[in-house]
Design a protein around this motif. Structure first.
Motif, PDB file in Angstrom:
ATOM      1  N   SER A  20       0.858  -1.180   0.000  1.00 29.25           N
ATOM      2  CA  SER A  20       0.000   0.000   0.000  1.00 29.25           C
ATOM      3  C   SER A  20       0.894   1.230   0.000  1.00 29.25           C
ATOM      4  O   SER A  20       2.057   1.175   0.408  1.00 29.25           O
ATOM      5  CB  SER A  20      -0.925   0.004   1.214  1.00 29.25           C
ATOM      6  N   ALA A  21       0.338   2.351  -0.468  1.00 29.01           N
ATOM      7  CA  ALA A  21       1.087   3.608  -0.503  1.00 29.01           C
ATOM      8  C   ALA A  21       0.114   4.743  -0.773  1.00 29.01           C
ATOM      9  O   ALA A  21      -0.903   4.553  -1.453  1.00 29.01           O
ATOM     10  CB  ALA A  21       2.164   3.577  -1.577  1.00 29.01           C
ATOM     11  N   PRO A  22       0.409   5.941  -0.246  1.00 31.44           N
ATOM     12  CA  PRO A  22      -0.462   7.078  -0.530  1.00 31.44           C
ATOM     13  C   PRO A  22      -0.280   7.570  -1.963  1.00 31.44           C
ATOM     14  O   PRO A  22       0.840   7.577  -2.480  1.00 31.44           O
ATOM     15  CB  PRO A  22      -0.019   8.132   0.477  1.00 31.44           C
ATOM     16  N   GLN A  23      -1.382   7.939  -2.583  1.00 34.40           N
ATOM     17  CA  GLN A  23      -1.346   8.524  -3.922  1.00 34.40           C
ATOM     18  C   GLN A  23      -1.832   9.956  -3.797  1.00 34.40           C
ATOM     19  O   GLN A  23      -2.832  10.234  -3.137  1.00 34.40           O
ATOM     20  CB  GLN A  23      -2.248   7.767  -4.884  1.00 34.40           C
ATOM     21  N   MET A  24      -1.125  10.865  -4.429  1.00 31.37           N
ATOM     22  CA  MET A  24      -1.510  12.266  -4.387  1.00 31.37           C
ATOM     23  C   MET A  24      -1.105  12.944  -5.680  1.00 31.37           C
ATOM     24  O   MET A  24      -0.622  12.286  -6.599  1.00 31.37           O
ATOM     25  CB  MET A  24      -0.858  12.955  -3.187  1.00 31.37           C
ATOM     26  N   CYS A  25      -1.312  14.233  -5.750  1.00 29.81           N
ATOM     27  CA  CYS A  25      -0.960  15.001  -6.939  1.00 29.81           C
ATOM     28  C   CYS A  25       0.504  14.776  -7.304  1.00 29.81           C
ATOM     29  O   CYS A  25       1.383  14.820  -6.448  1.00 29.81           O
ATOM     30  CB  CYS A  25      -1.215  16.496  -6.682  1.00 29.81           C
ATOM     31  N   HIS A  26       0.742  14.530  -8.581  1.00 28.81           N
ATOM     32  CA  HIS A  26       2.103  14.275  -9.055  1.00 28.81           C
ATOM     33  C   HIS A  26       2.818  15.554  -9.459  1.00 28.81           C
ATOM     34  O   HIS A  26       3.949  15.498  -9.925  1.00 28.81           O
ATOM     35  CB  HIS A  26       2.073  13.315 -10.246  1.00 28.81           C
ATOM     36  N   GLN A  27       2.159  16.701  -9.288  1.00 33.39           N
ATOM     37  CA  GLN A  27       2.750  17.993  -9.636  1.00 33.39           C
ATOM     38  C   GLN A  27       3.309  17.971 -11.064  1.00 33.39           C
ATOM     39  O   GLN A  27       4.446  18.329 -11.318  1.00 33.39           O
ATOM     40  CB  GLN A  27       3.848  18.367  -8.628  1.00 33.39           C
ATOM     41  N   CYS A  28       2.473  17.580 -12.010  1.00 35.76           N
ATOM     42  CA  CYS A  28       2.877  17.435 -13.408  1.00 35.76           C
ATOM     43  C   CYS A  28       3.471  18.730 -13.961  1.00 35.76           C
ATOM     44  O   CYS A  28       3.018  19.827 -13.632  1.00 35.76           O
ATOM     45  CB  CYS A  28       1.672  17.063 -14.276  1.00 35.76           C
TER      46      CYS A  28
END
Length: 140
Positions: free
Chosen positions: A46-54
């Motif tokens: 498991s891992a947190p997913q968030m904005c990738h700041q593209c």
């Protein structure tokens, strides 16, 4: 505030503490309390997913009111400008944007809920129909 959460999926136990900390940090700043990251789980990790700041930020490109823009080398959201159109969520290639339906704290409730369903019209028990225009036609 930190812009990124870096987590090792091999060490993450999926406890959602990062989500709670994110929510609390935003609440203290007077922002929506919905966490800006979500813990994703698979059978092995498991891992947190968030904005990738593209770099090209498709979410900011499609925002019709410029609520999402690049400031200080980061993608930021001005919650007071957001109209909830969901175009950013559609444009995000990583699925990192979700809308919670909550509202910014500085916008009155009546402004945020203009499309609320009207209250149901009372039922006239003897006639078994809803009152209103249709009901008045039935009485004639």
């Amino acid at each position: 505030m930190n812009r990124f959460v870096i987590a090792d999926p091999q060490l993450c136990i999926g406890c959602n503490t990062c989500m709670a900390a994110c929510s609390e940090a935003h609440r203290l700043q007077g922002l929506q309390t919905e966490p800006r990251l979500v813990v994703m789980r698979s059978a092995e990790e498991s891992a947190p997913q968030m904005c990738h700041q593209c770099e090209d930020a498709p979410c900011a490109t499609v925002c019709p009111v410029n609520a999402i823009r690049r400031e200080d080398e980061a993608i930021v959201l001005n919650e007071s400008l957001c109209i909830g159109c969901k175009l950013c969520a559609i444009a995000c290639p990583f699925g990192a944007i979700t809308l919670s339906g909550s509202k910014p704290l500085d916008i009155p409730l009546d402004v945020c809920t203009p499309l609320a369903a009207p209250a149901p019209r009372p039922l006239v028990p003897s006639a078994r129909y809803w009152t209103g225009d249709l009901g008045s036609e039935l009485l004639r």
